[in-house]
Design an enzyme around this catalytic site. Structure first.
Site, PDB file in Angstrom:
ATOM      1  N   CYS A  93       4.362   1.642  11.876  1.00 39.88           N
ATOM      2  CA  CYS A  93       5.329   2.321  11.017  1.00 39.88           C
ATOM      3  C   CYS A  93       5.800   3.628  11.640  1.00 39.88           C
ATOM      4  CB  CYS A  93       4.697   2.583   9.662  1.00 39.88           C
ATOM      5  SG  CYS A  93       3.027   3.189   9.813  1.00 39.88           S
TER       6      CYS A  93
ATOM      7  N   ALA B 166       0.814  -1.213   0.000  1.00 36.60           N
ATOM      8  CA  ALA B 166       0.000   0.000   0.000  1.00 36.60           C
ATOM      9  C   ALA B 166       0.852   1.270   0.000  1.00 36.60           C
ATOM     10  CB  ALA B 166      -0.957  -0.005   1.186  1.00 36.60           C
TER      11      ALA B 166
ATOM     12  N   ALA C 244      -1.412  -6.887   0.785  1.00 33.35           N
ATOM     13  CA  ALA C 244      -1.750  -8.276   1.133  1.00 33.35           C
ATOM     14  C   ALA C 244      -1.566  -8.574   2.616  1.00 33.35           C
ATOM     15  CB  ALA C 244      -0.888  -9.242   0.301  1.00 33.35           C
TER      16      ALA C 244
HETATM   17  C1  PLP Z   1      -0.359  -0.879   6.444  1.00 32.18           C
HETATM   18  C2  PLP Z   1      -0.929   0.312   5.796  1.00 32.18           C
HETATM   19  C3  PLP Z   1      -0.284   0.941   4.715  1.00 32.18           C
HETATM   20  C4  PLP Z   1       1.078   0.495   4.219  1.00 32.18           C
HETATM   21  O1  PLP Z   1       1.028  -0.744   3.600  1.00 32.18           O
HETATM   22  P1  PLP Z   1       2.400  -1.504   3.271  1.00 32.18           P
HETATM   23  O2  PLP Z   1       1.929  -2.638   2.416  1.00 32.18           O
HETATM   24  O3  PLP Z   1       2.937  -1.953   4.582  1.00 32.18           O
HETATM   25  O4  PLP Z   1       3.261  -0.580   2.539  1.00 32.18           O
HETATM   26  C5  PLP Z   1      -0.889   2.028   4.135  1.00 32.18           C
HETATM   27  N1  PLP Z   1      -2.062   2.488   4.581  1.00 32.18           N
HETATM   28  C6  PLP Z   1      -2.711   1.922   5.604  1.00 32.18           C
HETATM   29  C7  PLP Z   1      -4.013   2.476   6.044  1.00 32.18           C
HETATM   30  C8  PLP Z   1      -2.165   0.818   6.249  1.00 32.18           C
HETATM   31  O5  PLP Z   1      -2.812   0.276   7.282  1.00 32.18           O
END
Ligand code: PLP
Length: 374
Positions: free
Chosen positions: A324, A69, A198
């Site tokens: 994060c 994401a 995923a």
């Molecule tokens: C986890 C998350 C992301 C980041 O996804 P990654 O696949 O870890 O890069 C972005 N937006 C939201 C809302 C998330 O929960």
């Protein structure tokens, strides 16, 4: 170990691993190769693309595979803005987006774009009136998440998209926490761009997708150049096992969504009841009503979250804020965004209940909370 941190990541479903395994071993072909191993990989990728498209109600060619994401958000927001820069340079988003949207917007500010970061209401929701007020002649992109990753609140995406459409503004939605938890139909929601990953739906880490409405005719430009994979939007040899895992994870999530939502809601209610028994003064952050079943985010006034976590020990997995963001010691921008003081934000714990949690675990978890000093 009791794992109640399913917003940070989820365990890999064994069924997903089984589906991936052949592509981690014998079926190692490059989907671009013109021989049997290549065709096998290409077919597996096509199948995953169809599975996801079916779940979202879109055409398979509107799905681009990415590394997750974070990348999908970067591609959507950066490329979306670049494709409209001749029309205007104003973006509207919210203060409680994921850092991969917020930091992308900040980077675009350095490139001459201007960004309005809307504050949600205390419930944790974005108000349509505030977006209407913020829209300008030169607004080119809206970016609002479907489900918040800290407080689990659900934004009114269909209403926001109606507004975007009315003004001819591109609309991106980060649905990383919504996939598999809410019904997602890209036409009902009316989004132009939507990000997925995923590892929040019991799939592997490092793979995700971006939905691009009418991709072939979009003006979106790639951020990553090379062999022209993913219809030219995202070059690089495809992560075949990951993509197969994502497709399978999406399929399972769709099949289990309704029964799992009901089951997980009962677990959350049991957990909430137990917390209230031990800490009668604890308060839920954000509204409970428009929230995904697995989320509970609770403030314990006067009790720093770090102390709570120390008392309950490392085998009870919860978190103080988004995973994060744990590199920075500052209070959660989401909790600050919904109006909490730094003290209260730092006295808050996020619980994320998922597919592999049981009522027995929740009960055992509840017993351990007595250890926390009051
Ligand atoms: C986890 C998350 C992301 C980041 O996804 P990654 O696949 O870890 O890069 C972005 N937006 C939201 C809302 C998330 O929960």
């Amino acid at each position: 170990m009791i794992y109640l941190d399913n917003h940070a990541t989820t365990p890999l479903d064994p069924i997903v691993l089984d589906a991936m395994m052949p592509f981690l071993t014998g079926a190692f072909g490059n989907p671009g190769s013109k021989h049997l191993l290549g065709y096998q990989a290409r077919d597996a990728v096509q199948k995953a693309r169809r599975q996801i498209a079916e779940c979202l109600g879109c055409h398979p060619k509107e799905i681009i595979f990415t590394s997750g994401a974070t990348e999908s958000n970067n591609l959507a927001v950066k490329s979306g803005c670049m494709s409209r820069a001749h029309v205007g340079r104003h973006i509207i988003t919210s203060q409680i987006e994921h850092s991969s949207v917020l930091d992308t917007c900040r980077a675009l500010e350095d490139e001459g774009f201007s960004v309005t970061y809307l504050r949600p209401n205390q419930a944790g929701l974005i108000e349509i009136a505030k977006i209407t007020e913020a829209i300008r002649q030169d607004t080119i992109l809206l970016s609002f998440m479907l489900v918040n990753n800290e407080i689990g609140t659900i934004n009114p995406i269909a209403e926001i998209s109606a507004l975007a459409k009315e003004h001819g503004i591109l609309f991106h939605c980060d649905a990383a926490q919504g996939l598999g938890r809410l019904p997602i139909d890209v036409d009902t929601l009316g989004v132009d761009l939507m990000s997925f990953t995923a590892h929040k739906i019991y799939g592997p880490k490092g793979v995700g997708a971006l939905y691009i409405r009418n991709a072939a005719n979009s003006l979106l430009k790639p951020l990553q150049h090379g062999g022209g994979q993913e219809f030219g939007f995202r070059s690089g040899t495809l992560n075949v096992p990951g993509i197969v895992g994502l497709g399978t994870a999406v399929l399972i999530a769709m099949q289990k969504r309704e029964t799992e939502t009901a089951r997980i809601l009962l677990l959350r209610e049991a957990l909430h009841k137990q917390l209230l028994e031990v800490f009668p003064h604890c308060v839920v952050n954000g509204c409970l009503k428009r929230r995904v079943a697995g989320n509970l985010n609770v403030a314990f006034p006067g009790l720093p979250a770090e102390e709570i976590m120390l008392a309950i020990g490392p085998s009870l997995a919860v978190s103080t804020s988004a995973a994060c963001m744990q590199a920075s010691a500052s209070a959660s921008h989401v909790l600050q965004g919904i109006g909490l003081s730094d003290d209260l934000a730092n006295a808050s714990i996020r619980f994320g209940i998922g597919r592999f949690n049981t009522l027995e675990e929740i009960k055992e978890f509840g017993i351990n909370w007595v250890l926390v000093p009051k």
